[in-house]
Enzyme design. Structure first.
Site, PDB file in Angstrom:
ATOM      1  N   GLU A 180       0.823  -1.218   0.000  1.00 13.69           N
ATOM      2  CA  GLU A 180       0.000   0.000   0.000  1.00 13.69           C
ATOM      3  C   GLU A 180       0.852   1.261   0.000  1.00 13.69           C
ATOM      4  O   GLU A 180       0.825   2.069   0.929  1.00 13.69           O
ATOM      5  CB  GLU A 180      -0.947   0.000   1.209  1.00 13.69           C
ATOM      6  CG  GLU A 180      -1.890  -1.179   1.176  1.00 13.69           C
ATOM      7  CD  GLU A 180      -3.037  -1.110   2.174  1.00 13.69           C
ATOM      8  OE1 GLU A 180      -4.103  -1.659   1.890  1.00 13.69           O
ATOM      9  OE2 GLU A 180      -2.873  -0.490   3.233  1.00 13.69           O
ATOM     10  N   GLU A 373      -5.346  -8.367  -1.102  1.00 18.39           N
ATOM     11  CA  GLU A 373      -6.086  -8.166   0.167  1.00 18.39           C
ATOM     12  C   GLU A 373      -7.534  -7.864  -0.147  1.00 18.39           C
ATOM     13  O   GLU A 373      -7.830  -7.072  -1.043  1.00 18.39           O
ATOM     14  CB  GLU A 373      -5.526  -6.979   0.967  1.00 18.39           C
ATOM     15  CG  GLU A 373      -4.265  -7.243   1.696  1.00 18.39           C
ATOM     16  CD  GLU A 373      -3.844  -6.060   2.571  1.00 18.39           C
ATOM     17  OE1 GLU A 373      -4.728  -5.390   3.141  1.00 18.39           O
ATOM     18  OE2 GLU A 373      -2.629  -5.834   2.670  1.00 18.39           O
TER      19      GLU A 373
HETATM   20  C1  BGP Z   1      -4.440  -2.791   4.901  1.00 14.86           C
HETATM   21  C2  BGP Z   1      -3.136  -3.310   5.355  1.00 14.86           C
HETATM   22  C3  BGP Z   1      -3.167  -4.513   6.204  1.00 14.86           C
HETATM   23  C4  BGP Z   1      -4.446  -4.772   6.929  1.00 14.86           C
HETATM   24  C5  BGP Z   1      -5.695  -4.379   6.217  1.00 14.86           C
HETATM   25  C6  BGP Z   1      -6.963  -4.403   7.044  1.00 14.86           C
HETATM   26  O1  BGP Z   1      -4.372  -1.418   5.007  1.00 14.86           O
HETATM   27  O2  BGP Z   1      -2.259  -3.563   4.274  1.00 14.86           O
HETATM   28  O3  BGP Z   1      -1.998  -4.525   6.938  1.00 14.86           O
HETATM   29  O4  BGP Z   1      -4.397  -4.682   8.254  1.00 14.86           O
HETATM   30  O5  BGP Z   1      -5.583  -3.132   5.605  1.00 14.86           O
HETATM   31  O6  BGP Z   1      -7.022  -3.279   7.842  1.00 14.86           O
HETATM   32  P1  BGP Z   1      -7.337  -3.332   9.386  1.00 14.86           P
HETATM   33  O7  BGP Z   1      -6.338  -4.243   9.964  1.00 14.86           O
HETATM   34  O8  BGP Z   1      -7.157  -1.939   9.822  1.00 14.86           O
HETATM   35  O9  BGP Z   1      -8.722  -3.807   9.516  1.00 14.86           O
END
Ligand code: BGP
Length: 475
Positions: A180, A373
């Site tokens: 990201e 993701e």
């Molecule tokens: C993205 C990241 C992850 C992950 C995901 C879910 O921004 O790459 O590391 O955590 O989001 O977000 P969260 O954990 O805040 O629910």
């Protein structure tokens, strides 16, 4: 003929700082991600307004133990294999390999750990997809020269990549240079170890640091291809298309601008040069981010092989955002979309938005995509036998897989694979909670750090196993 290609890479995704724990074990150095506490000050530390360069008394740092993947990796990978994973996305903790970032020699214990992990994956025919930097940066680099603010960080990163590509040649072929990458504009300390000093222009500093990451990413791409022509390198975007709130041209223009703030990075990584709108912006603001002729050459000649991205939600832009409510999202909030429902954390749910985002990215770059993701963060409540019947998660994933199948099968977007986020419960990046769970595998641990760390299968585990076994036909 099914809707997905035969060699489609089904799997799941995690990140070192959210699952490994063992933050001070076997020579690992301290990283920015170890210094982000749960609780009310988390956001301020993430965006660098609250400086925390040492662990402080009275704070809970959920990443220190996380789910202790470091000591459970064999068990966890065996469970992934049982679901039929073809691919596992994980990240390497930079400070396990170079504890300070600028050390002469790498730390053998760190290298060995990931070698064991990759061998364990290969044992089951699981292809590793490795994120080289998932938000982490050795904190010694922040202290010494300001982390990505400084060009010195490029050398540290390239050395680190060289070590990885050489050591894991033949064991890993899919790499992502930065998770990201656009997060640096929103959470500079969490995403890049960058702190804004008094008197500094925050925007300039963030673009400066971003430029260093972009050059480092291109240099890594070059190196990866030289060391092993089999290597395939991807960029990684926190994606989610901005829709205009209405057909008022002002809203449409606003949405275009917001999309560009994100495309900016991928324009450079995929097309090999700064887009005109960015050059004009730097010129207008009087920002000199120190782009050299050599930088331009390395960016031009070393574009990525594929475009990977995370997708949780679409976003909305309006010329008058104050008129409409806001909604939470993956770090950056947006105008609330009145047509969509939301998760318990307020992230709006939009499966068709995934298809729209895929089409937008493919139209713009014409390179294969990889969804690395996607998923639903939800509260799971085990029944008296410890079983979680997470039908809500199955429904979320089913609708998103259907939308991505349409993008592939109807729109013709080439998609390499799908690795839903947090395939095993882990620490949330935005909130530091354990309670916000994404996994097919439940981990017994709560927000306060209590629990046995025992792993158990949720209903979605068997569902996802069938999805993979049928190559996405049985949803
Ligand atoms: C993205 C990241 C992850 C992950 C995901 C879910 O921004 O790459 O590391 O955590 O989001 O977000 P969260 O954990 O805040 O629910």
């Amino acid at each position: 003929m099914g809707r997905f290609p035969k060699d489609f890479l089904w799997g799941g995704a995690t990140a070192a700082n959210q699952c490994e724990g063992a933050y001070d074990v076997d020579g690992r150095g301290l990283a920015n991600v170890d210094l982000i506490p749960s609780g009310p000050e988390r956001r301020a530390v993430m965006n660098g307004t609250r400086r925390m360069l040492e662990c402080e008394e009275g704070y809970n740092y959920p990443g220190h133990e996380a789910i202790d993947f470091y000591h459970h990796y064999k068990e966890d990978i065996a469970l992934f294999a049982e679901m039929g994973f073809k691919c596992y996305r994980l990240s390497i903790a930079w400070s396990r390999i170079y504890p300070n970032g600028f050390d002469e020699e790498p730390n053998e214990a760190g290298l060995k750990f990931y070698e064991n992990v990759f061998d364990e994956c290969r044992k089951y025919g699981i292809e590793p997809l490795v994120t080289i930097v998932h938000f982490d940066a050795p904190v010694a680099c922040t202290k010494k020269f300001g982390s990505w603010k400084s060009r010195e960080m490029i050398d540290c990163y390239v050395k680190y990549c060289n070590t990885l590509f050489t050591r894991y040649k033949g064991k890993v072929k899919y790499w992502l240079t930065f998770n990201e990458i656009n997060m640096i504009l929103h959470m500079p300390f969490m995403a890049a170890g960058v702190l804004i000093d008094e008197g500094e222009n925050a925007e300039l500093v963030k673009y400066q640091a971003a430029h260093h990451e972009l050059v480092a990413s291109a240099m890594a791409t070059k190196l990866a291809h030289e060391i092993d022509p089999e290597n395939q390198i991807g960029c990684m975007l926190a994606a989610g298309q901005y829709y205009p709130y209405s057909c008022d041209p002002k809203d449409v223009f606003e949405a275009m601008k917001m999309n560009r703030d994100n495309y900016f990075f991928i324009d450079v990584q995929s097309r090999g040069e700064y887009p005109e709108y960015a050059k004009k912006f730097f010129e207008r603001e009087g920002y000199d981010i120190g782009i050299t002729a050599e930088d331009e050459k390395v960016l031009r000649e070393n574009t990525v092989d594929f475009i990977s991205f995370s997708y949780y939600s679409s976003r909305v832009a309006s010329a008058q955002p104050e008129l409409y409510g806001e909604t939470e999202g993956n770090i950056f909030s947006s105008v609330k979309n009145p047509h969509l429902k939301a998760s318990e954390w307020g992230w709006q749910i939009d499966p068709l938005g995934l298809r729209i985002t895929m089409n937008a990215l493919y139209d713009r770059y014409q390179k294969p995509l990889f969804i690395v993701e996607n998923g639903l963060g939800a509260v799971d409540t085990p029944d008296e036998n410890g079983f979680v019947d997470d039908q809500y998660r199955i429904e979320y994933l089913r609708e998103h897989i259907n939308a991505m199948a349409d993008a592939v099968d109807i729109d013709g977007v080439p998609l390499m694979g799908y690795t839903p986020w947090g395939c095993i419960d882990l620490v949330s990046a935005s909130t530091g909670e354990m309670k916000k769970r994404y996994g097919f595998i439940y981990v017994d641990k709560d927000n306060e750090g209590n629990g046995t760390l025992k792993r158990s299968k949720k209903a979605s585990f068997e569902w996802y196993r069938r999805v993979i076994a049928s190559n996405g036909e049985e949803l």
